[in-house]
Design an enzyme around this catalytic site. Structure first.
Site, mmCIF file in Angstrom:
data_model
loop_
_atom_site.group_PDB
_atom_site.id
_atom_site.type_symbol
_atom_site.label_atom_id
_atom_site.label_comp_id
_atom_site.label_asym_id
_atom_site.label_seq_id
_atom_site.Cartn_x
_atom_site.Cartn_y
_atom_site.Cartn_z
ATOM 1 N N GLY A 24 29.267 47.478 38.428
ATOM 2 C CA GLY A 24 28.660 46.437 39.249
ATOM 3 C C GLY A 24 27.231 46.174 38.812
ATOM 4 O O GLY A 24 26.353 45.930 39.645
ATOM 5 N N ASP A 55 31.006 44.421 35.177
ATOM 6 C CA ASP A 55 31.004 43.610 36.399
ATOM 7 C C ASP A 55 32.116 42.580 36.287
ATOM 8 O O ASP A 55 32.825 42.523 35.279
ATOM 9 C CB ASP A 55 29.639 42.944 36.620
ATOM 10 C CG ASP A 55 29.307 42.776 38.100
ATOM 11 O OD1 ASP A 55 30.183 42.293 38.849
ATOM 12 O OD2 ASP A 55 28.180 43.116 38.515
ATOM 13 N N MET A 100 36.413 46.711 39.410
ATOM 14 C CA MET A 100 36.232 48.149 39.631
ATOM 15 C C MET A 100 37.318 48.750 40.510
ATOM 16 O O MET A 100 37.471 49.968 40.547
ATOM 17 C CB MET A 100 34.850 48.421 40.243
ATOM 18 C CG MET A 100 34.624 47.802 41.594
ATOM 19 S SD MET A 100 32.903 47.986 42.126
ATOM 20 C CE MET A 100 32.918 46.988 43.626
ATOM 21 N N HIS A 146 27.440 50.408 49.262
ATOM 22 C CA HIS A 146 27.089 50.006 50.631
ATOM 23 C C HIS A 146 27.649 48.630 50.992
ATOM 24 O O HIS A 146 27.604 48.222 52.157
ATOM 25 C CB HIS A 146 25.576 50.071 50.870
ATOM 26 C CG HIS A 146 24.781 49.009 50.179
ATOM 27 N ND1 HIS A 146 23.450 48.778 50.461
ATOM 28 C CD2 HIS A 146 25.101 48.108 49.204
ATOM 29 C CE1 HIS A 146 22.989 47.801 49.720
ATOM 30 N NE2 HIS A 146 23.975 47.373 48.944
#
Length: 325
Positions: free
Chosen positions: A168, A191, A212, A229
């Site tokens: 990412g 990504d 991912m 998060h």
């Protein structure tokens, strides 16, 4: 935020930086092409917030303005600029979900961003290249700051790593910043395809497109910063499993950079920032959240990691978690 956004769009910090000296109100308003009195009111507010500095007299005819370390973060092209992050968060796209928090909280209602845009933030970015660029630019300025803080506070984290996949990693800014200090590392910036397709070429960094949730490119270690998060526990565990599978079982590790709400070393101001970011996750993501140490233990154990360490980054809201297969 709206006044800071106005200052960035006017280019106040950029003009003061290029002038390399304090400027009078007349000089600054002339350079910016705006109303002297309106500018005076804007600057009076920002000075009171300690963003810019007042020099000279207090009278509107004698006052002059100068940069501060904080205002230098608002230049558009500065190496330490955070302007892109402010501009992203102050767009109508990112502001409108805040008005849907009530519905989100009531009976665990629909995600606020999805309600206002009809799709989640990642699908919206894929379908709207201009907004995707805003996100990439914002994450890039944030990455420069955070990676520099990691190198100062936890420089041994990257010792002995030959290849590092940034999961990412956006436009590759984190790896480019890291490789300046760790030139022995070969970086893999991983990504979504539409993100890496517009990422700039950089020596020592290979851009790889993919998902991912499907797989992560093999490397000595995986680096995942401020990604987990964005997701709930189920998705977080799935991502961590893919990261664990990507590194050698005996010598590899996954380096996680995230907030730990009750982490050691946090003063009240840093905890306040972490809790604010948690509200951002509630407004902008479907299942994302900031986690406590107990919550991190849960997802790491469920992902199959045998042990992990946590190092708090001095004067930053984030911690470095090193998880071992």
């Amino acid at each position: 935020m709206a006044v800071v956004k106005c200052a960035i769009e006017l280019g106040i910090a950029d003009v003061l930086e290029s002038h390399q000296a304090a400027m009078t109100l007349d000089e600054l308003s002339s350079a910016l092409g705006c109303s002297p009195y309106s500018l005076f009111r804007i600057m009076r507010f920002l000075i009171n917030r300690r963003i810019f500095k007042q020099v000279g007299g207090s009278d509107i005819n004698t006052i002059a303005y100068a940069q501060t370390p904080l205002s230098r973060l608002l230049t558009r092209n500065g190496e330490k600029s955070m302007a892109a992050l402010v501009l992203l968060e102050s767009t109508p796209v990112m502001l409108s979900p805040w008005h849907g928090l009530r519905e989100r909280v009531l009976a665990n209602g629909p995600p606020a961003f999805d309600t206002h845009r009809g799709q989640d933030i990642w699908t919206y970015a894929k379908n709207n290249p201009a907004h995707s660029k805003l996100i990439n630019d914002a994450m890039a300025c944030d990455a420069r700051f955070t990676v520099s803080a990691i190198m100062k506070g936890c420089p041994l984290v990257f010792e002995g790593i030959g290849t590092l996949v940034d999961v990412g990693g956006g436009d590759g800014t984190a790896l480019r910043t890291l490789i300046k200090d760790c030139p022995w590392i070969r970086g893999i910036n991983f990504d979504l395809p539409h993100v890496v397709s517009v990422a700039p070429h950089s020596h020592g960094v290979q851009h790889v497109g993919g998902n991912m949730f499907d797989s992560v490119p093999k490397a000595d270690s995986a680096f995942i910063m401020k990604v987990l998060h964005d997701w709930g526990d189920e998705e977080c565990i799935s991502i961590l499993k893919k990261c664990r599978e990507a590194v050698p079982h005996d010598t590899g590790k996954v380096i996680i950079v995230e907030a730990v709400i009750d982490g050691g070393g946090h003063d009240s101001k840093l905890k306040d920032i972490a809790l604010k970011i948690d509200m951002v996750m509630m407004a902008h993501t479907t299942t994302g959240k900031e986690r406590t140490s107990k919550e991190w233990t849960f997802v790491l154990n469920q992902a199959g990691f045998t042990r992990y360490t946590v190092n708090h980054i001095h004067a930053a809201v984030y911690s470095v978690i090193e998880a071992y297969p």
